[in-house]
Design a protein around this motif. Structure first.
Motif, PDB file in Angstrom:
ATOM      1  N   SER A   1      -2.485   3.757 -16.105  1.00 34.20           N
ATOM      2  CA  SER A   1      -1.172   4.361 -15.932  1.00 34.20           C
ATOM      3  C   SER A   1      -0.285   3.395 -15.166  1.00 34.20           C
ATOM      4  CB  SER A   1      -1.297   5.695 -15.176  1.00 34.20           C
ATOM      5  OG  SER A   1      -0.029   6.195 -14.839  1.00 34.20           O
ATOM      6  N   ASP A   2       1.023   3.622 -15.263  1.00 33.93           N
ATOM      7  CA  ASP A   2       1.945   2.821 -14.464  1.00 33.93           C
ATOM      8  C   ASP A   2       2.052   3.330 -13.037  1.00 33.93           C
ATOM      9  OD1 ASP A   2       3.139   5.166 -15.144  1.00 33.93           O
ATOM     10  OD2 ASP A   2       5.038   4.300 -15.827  1.00 33.93           O
ATOM     11  N   HIS A   3       1.326   4.405 -12.729  1.00 32.97           N
ATOM     12  CA  HIS A   3       1.252   4.925 -11.361  1.00 32.97           C
ATOM     13  C   HIS A   3      -0.069   4.501 -10.743  1.00 32.97           C
ATOM     14  CE1 HIS A   3       4.747   7.750 -11.328  1.00 32.97           C
ATOM     15  NE2 HIS A   3       4.586   7.627 -12.629  1.00 32.97           N
ATOM     16  N   TYR A   4      -0.043   4.189  -9.469  1.00 26.23           N
ATOM     17  CA  TYR A   4      -1.245   3.797  -8.746  1.00 26.23           C
ATOM     18  C   TYR A   4      -1.916   5.032  -8.144  1.00 26.23           C
ATOM     19  CZ  TYR A   4       0.415  -1.027  -9.083  1.00 26.23           C
ATOM     20  OH  TYR A   4       0.829  -2.239  -9.534  1.00 26.23           O
ATOM     21  N   LEU A   5      -3.194   4.867  -7.846  1.00 26.64           N
ATOM     22  CA  LEU A   5      -3.961   5.950  -7.232  1.00 26.64           C
ATOM     23  C   LEU A   5      -3.541   6.121  -5.772  1.00 26.64           C
ATOM     24  CD1 LEU A   5      -6.331   7.981  -7.491  1.00 26.64           C
ATOM     25  CD2 LEU A   5      -7.836   6.151  -6.688  1.00 26.64           C
ATOM     26  N   VAL A   6      -3.261   7.344  -5.373  1.00 26.83           N
ATOM     27  CA  VAL A   6      -2.848   7.672  -4.007  1.00 26.83           C
ATOM     28  C   VAL A   6      -3.962   8.470  -3.344  1.00 26.83           C
ATOM     29  CG1 VAL A   6      -1.128   8.796  -2.553  1.00 26.83           C
ATOM     30  CG2 VAL A   6      -0.425   7.707  -4.681  1.00 26.83           C
TER      31      VAL A   6
ATOM     32  N   HIS B   1       0.807  -1.216   0.000  1.00 26.98           N
ATOM     33  CA  HIS B   1       0.000   0.000   0.000  1.00 26.98           C
ATOM     34  C   HIS B   1       0.843   1.269   0.000  1.00 26.98           C
ATOM     35  CE1 HIS B   1      -3.507  -2.442   1.910  1.00 26.98           C
ATOM     36  NE2 HIS B   1      -3.506  -2.519   0.588  1.00 26.98           N
ATOM     37  N   LYS B   2       2.157   1.141  -0.185  1.00 28.10           N
ATOM     38  CA  LYS B   2       3.044   2.303  -0.220  1.00 28.10           C
ATOM     39  C   LYS B   2       3.672   2.505  -1.590  1.00 28.10           C
ATOM     40  CE  LYS B   2       5.602   3.347   3.326  1.00 28.10           C
ATOM     41  NZ  LYS B   2       4.858   4.479   3.893  1.00 28.10           N
ATOM     42  N   MET B   3       3.803   1.420  -2.373  1.00 23.60           N
ATOM     43  CA  MET B   3       4.435   1.517  -3.689  1.00 23.60           C
ATOM     44  C   MET B   3       3.492   2.215  -4.669  1.00 23.60           C
ATOM     45  SD  MET B   3       7.313   0.422  -3.120  1.00 23.60           S
ATOM     46  CE  MET B   3       8.240  -0.573  -1.956  1.00 23.60           C
ATOM     47  N   THR B   4       3.942   3.326  -5.246  1.00 25.73           N
ATOM     48  CA  THR B   4       3.084   4.139  -6.104  1.00 25.73           C
ATOM     49  C   THR B   4       3.363   3.953  -7.588  1.00 25.73           C
ATOM     50  OG1 THR B   4       4.614   6.021  -6.040  1.00 25.73           O
ATOM     51  CG2 THR B   4       2.952   5.886  -4.297  1.00 25.73           C
TER      52      THR B   4
ATOM     53  N   ARG C   1      -4.192  12.443   8.124  1.00 26.84           N
ATOM     54  CA  ARG C   1      -4.529  11.233   8.860  1.00 26.84           C
ATOM     55  C   ARG C   1      -3.967   9.967   8.216  1.00 26.84           C
ATOM     56  NH1 ARG C   1      -8.219  12.102  12.921  1.00 26.84           N
ATOM     57  NH2 ARG C   1      -8.041  14.302  13.512  1.00 26.84           N
ATOM     58  N   ASP C   2      -3.859   9.946   6.896  1.00 28.19           N
ATOM     59  CA  ASP C   2      -3.353   8.745   6.237  1.00 28.19           C
ATOM     60  C   ASP C   2      -3.024   9.058   4.783  1.00 28.19           C
ATOM     61  OD1 ASP C   2      -2.579   6.118   5.894  1.00 28.19           O
ATOM     62  OD2 ASP C   2      -4.585   5.417   5.368  1.00 28.19           O
ATOM     63  N   VAL C   3      -2.017   8.349   4.258  1.00 28.87           N
ATOM     64  CA  VAL C   3      -1.661   8.401   2.839  1.00 28.87           C
ATOM     65  C   VAL C   3      -1.390   6.967   2.409  1.00 28.87           C
ATOM     66  CG1 VAL C   3      -0.070   9.269   1.096  1.00 28.87           C
ATOM     67  CG2 VAL C   3      -0.646  10.707   3.053  1.00 28.87           C
ATOM     68  N   ARG C   4      -2.177   6.441   1.483  1.00 29.85           N
ATOM     69  CA  ARG C   4      -1.997   5.058   1.055  1.00 29.85           C
ATOM     70  C   ARG C   4      -2.378   4.898  -0.410  1.00 29.85           C
ATOM     71  NH1 ARG C   4      -6.240   0.612   2.774  1.00 29.85           N
ATOM     72  NH2 ARG C   4      -5.409  -0.165   0.813  1.00 29.85           N
TER      73      ARG C   4
ATOM     74  N   ASP D   1       5.800   8.807  -5.769  1.00 26.30           N
ATOM     75  CA  ASP D   1       4.773   9.853  -5.665  1.00 26.30           C
ATOM     76  C   ASP D   1       4.619  10.215  -4.188  1.00 26.30           C
ATOM     77  OD1 ASP D   1       3.122   9.831  -8.502  1.00 26.30           O
ATOM     78  OD2 ASP D   1       4.009   7.883  -7.993  1.00 26.30           O
ATOM     79  N   HIS D   2       4.694  11.493  -3.889  1.00 23.51           N
ATOM     80  CA  HIS D   2       4.721  11.913  -2.489  1.00 23.51           C
ATOM     81  C   HIS D   2       3.734  13.050  -2.241  1.00 23.51           C
ATOM     82  CE1 HIS D   2       8.221   9.426  -1.634  1.00 23.51           C
ATOM     83  NE2 HIS D   2       8.762   9.880  -2.744  1.00 23.51           N
ATOM     84  N   VAL D   3       3.418  13.215  -0.975  1.00 22.01           N
ATOM     85  CA  VAL D   3       2.536  14.291  -0.500  1.00 22.01           C
ATOM     86  C   VAL D   3       3.324  15.122   0.503  1.00 22.01           C
ATOM     87  CG1 VAL D   3       0.397  14.860   0.681  1.00 22.01           C
ATOM     88  CG2 VAL D   3       0.491  12.855  -0.811  1.00 22.01           C
ATOM     89  N   CYS D   4       3.619  16.348   0.144  1.00 18.89           N
ATOM     90  CA  CYS D   4       4.364  17.257   1.022  1.00 18.89           C
ATOM     91  C   CYS D   4       3.385  18.291   1.580  1.00 18.89           C
ATOM     92  CB  CYS D   4       5.496  17.951   0.264  1.00 18.89           C
ATOM     93  SG  CYS D   4       6.690  16.804  -0.473  1.00 18.89           S
ATOM     94  N   ILE D   5       3.323  18.383   2.882  1.00 24.15           N
ATOM     95  CA  ILE D   5       2.370  19.266   3.549  1.00 24.15           C
ATOM     96  C   ILE D   5       3.107  20.150   4.540  1.00 24.15           C
ATOM     97  CG2 ILE D   5       1.877  17.566   5.360  1.00 24.15           C
ATOM     98  CD1 ILE D   5      -1.022  18.561   5.374  1.00 24.15           C
TER      99      ILE D   5
END
Length: 472
Positions: free
Chosen positions: A154-159, A113-116, A142-145, A129-133
């Motif tokens: 796409s070769d990227h997963y939904l975050v 659940h972390k590999m994007t 509360r959560d990022v998955r 893929d990252h979330v900078c806050i």
């Protein structure tokens, strides 16, 4: 190729923020493309009000490792990669400059659940893929998955980001008590008058027996004498650099403005306007001179501290490191440790087994542990002593990363020095060379030179110069 940047602003209940969607250059891109991308991204960040919520999301093409020494406030302990990539280092520097943190790394989800991102052959997975806050709002995240079941072509997963904001009630501001101008006590006449008034008033408190009443009387007496003997300093704390001469010009300009606004005749209004303009020009020149004198004074203090290696004054934090035991021959070091412990015991001292560390340098061989009063001394693969980190292999890359992280944090805390256009570039560079550079290059003479270390230091140096010189 420069990544696409887009912002979506929202405003609700006096809370305003911006989402910035980015696509960063890949790891194989050259340094010029990466620098150009972060320059554009920095320009977008600079246009957002400083107190607003900022969230930077997208394909950063950056990887982070579990080792976060020097960047504990930027990345969490749950990064999925085994190494810190070059894009990861640049993103760390960017987040530190702008007081952001990487939200993905603070949540302990399953690795799946972390590999994007997935490679075209389906054998390689990475978290790029990252979330900078904003660090101020990190607890609202509360959560990022990752949801790999979502078919987005796409070769990227939904975050998915789980964000919850707590709206606070805005209460009225309390009255701010202005500090006293204690520098006026340098005048012996003022000091004598204050001492005489204080001694006379203290005689009336001699008969008071209750502690609370005595304390209230003491506080009121001290405040009253101070108000009569010296005046309170004008302005807020951040305006302490303004001298009395400039405050007098500010008062005159205020009176001139009132006179200009109340003038009825055209001739009187023109005369009052010229007077106001002259006073306004003189006031601004006086304030600029006061600000320059104050900054010159601070620069000299920093330079004096740097010349005498006063890290307590230069550093914004004091680091307390554990003691370190040097290693020689096995028999010698055990004898030295035992002998030192025996001699220290005679004078009431002892060696702390918890704070002492042992590190093997060079070839790894099985050796019995050193003990103090039956307690084993911990064996480590690296340690930090006097702000410098050393490893078993002698590689200085860990120390360089730690030093750059600390220097970047201080650089970000001094943002109020780099942003004002009233501060000359020469003064900004003096602050940078006396505060930031010594912290970044501390113990640099012990580093083992390599092309990778030189590249890290050069990227940090160029980034600092770009940020400080662009705010002119």
């Amino acid at each position: 190729m420069i990544g696409y940047l887009g912002t979506i602003a929202y405003k609700r209940h006096l809370k305003q923020g911006s989402f910035i969607q980015v696509y960063a250059p890949t790891e194989e891109a050259n340094d010029a493309e990466k620098e150009e991308f972060y320059d554009v991204l920095q320009a977008v960040i600079d246009e957002i009000p400083r107190h607003d919520l900022k969230i930077v999301i997208g394909d950063m093409n950056a990887q982070f490792s579990h080792d976060r020494q020097g960047f504990e406030d930027i990345t969490g302990p749950f990064a999925s990669s085994k190494r810190l990539s070059d894009n990861g280092e640049r993103l760390l520097s960017f987040c530190t400059y702008n007081n952001l943190c990487v939200g993905n790394t603070f949540f302990q989800n399953k690795l799946f659940h972390k590999m994007t991102w997935r490679s075209p052959n389906g054998l390689t997975f990475n978290e790029i893929d990252h979330v900078c806050i904003s660090r101020r709002w990190r607890t609202a995240l509360r959560d990022v998955r990752v949801f790999s079941a979502a078919d987005v072509g796409s070769d990227h997963y939904l975050v998915r980001i789980n964000l919850k904001l707590k709206l606070q009630r805005h209460e009225g501001r309390s009255e701010t008590v202005r500090p006293f101008a204690i520098e006026k006590f340098k005048d012996q006449n003022i000091a004598d008058v204050f001492t005489l008034q204080l001694s006379n008033r203290f005689q009336a408190l001699a008969d008071v027996t209750e502690i609370e009443s005595k304390w209230q009387g003491f506080k009121e007496t001290l405040t009253t004498c101070a108000q009569q003997g010296i005046v309170q300093r004008r302005g807020r704390r951040k305006e302490e650099w303004i001298k009395d001469r400039s405050w007098a010009l500010i008062d005159l300009r205020k009176k001139a403005k009132k006179k200009r606004d109340q003038a009825q005749e055209v001739e009187d209004k023109e005369t009052a306007s010229r007077t106001y303009a002259d006073l306004d020009r003189a006031m601004k020149q006086s304030c600029r001179r006061d600000k320059k004198d104050w900054l010159e004074k601070k620069c000299k203090e920093a330079q004096v501290a740097a010349d005498r290696n006063d890290t307590r004054t230069l550093s914004l934090k004091t680091y307390q490191e554990p003691g370190v035991v040097p290693l020689f021959q096995l028999k010698t070091r055990m004898e030295i440790t035992s002998s030192l412990h025996e001699e220290a015991t005679k004078v009431g001292l002892h060696i702390s087994a918890k704070k002492s560390k042992v590190m093997h340098i060079g070839a790894q061989v099985d050796m019995p542990r050193i003990k103090i009063d039956g307690s084993d001394i911990e064996e480590v693969s690296r340690f930090t002593y006097l702000g410098s980190t050393s490893g078993q292999d002698g590689d200085a890359e860990i120390d360089v990363k730690c030093r750059i992280g600390k220097a970047t944090s201080v650089f970000q805390q001094m943002c109020k020095t780099w942003s004002p256009t009233s501060i000359s570039l020469n003064i900004k560079l003096r602050f940078y060379t006396t505060i930031i550079l010594p912290m970044a290059t501390y113990a640099a003479e012990t580093w083992k030179a390599s092309a990778r270390i030189s590249h890290k230091v050069d990227v940090f140096h160029q980034r600092c110069l770009t940020v400080s010189s662009s705010q002119r």
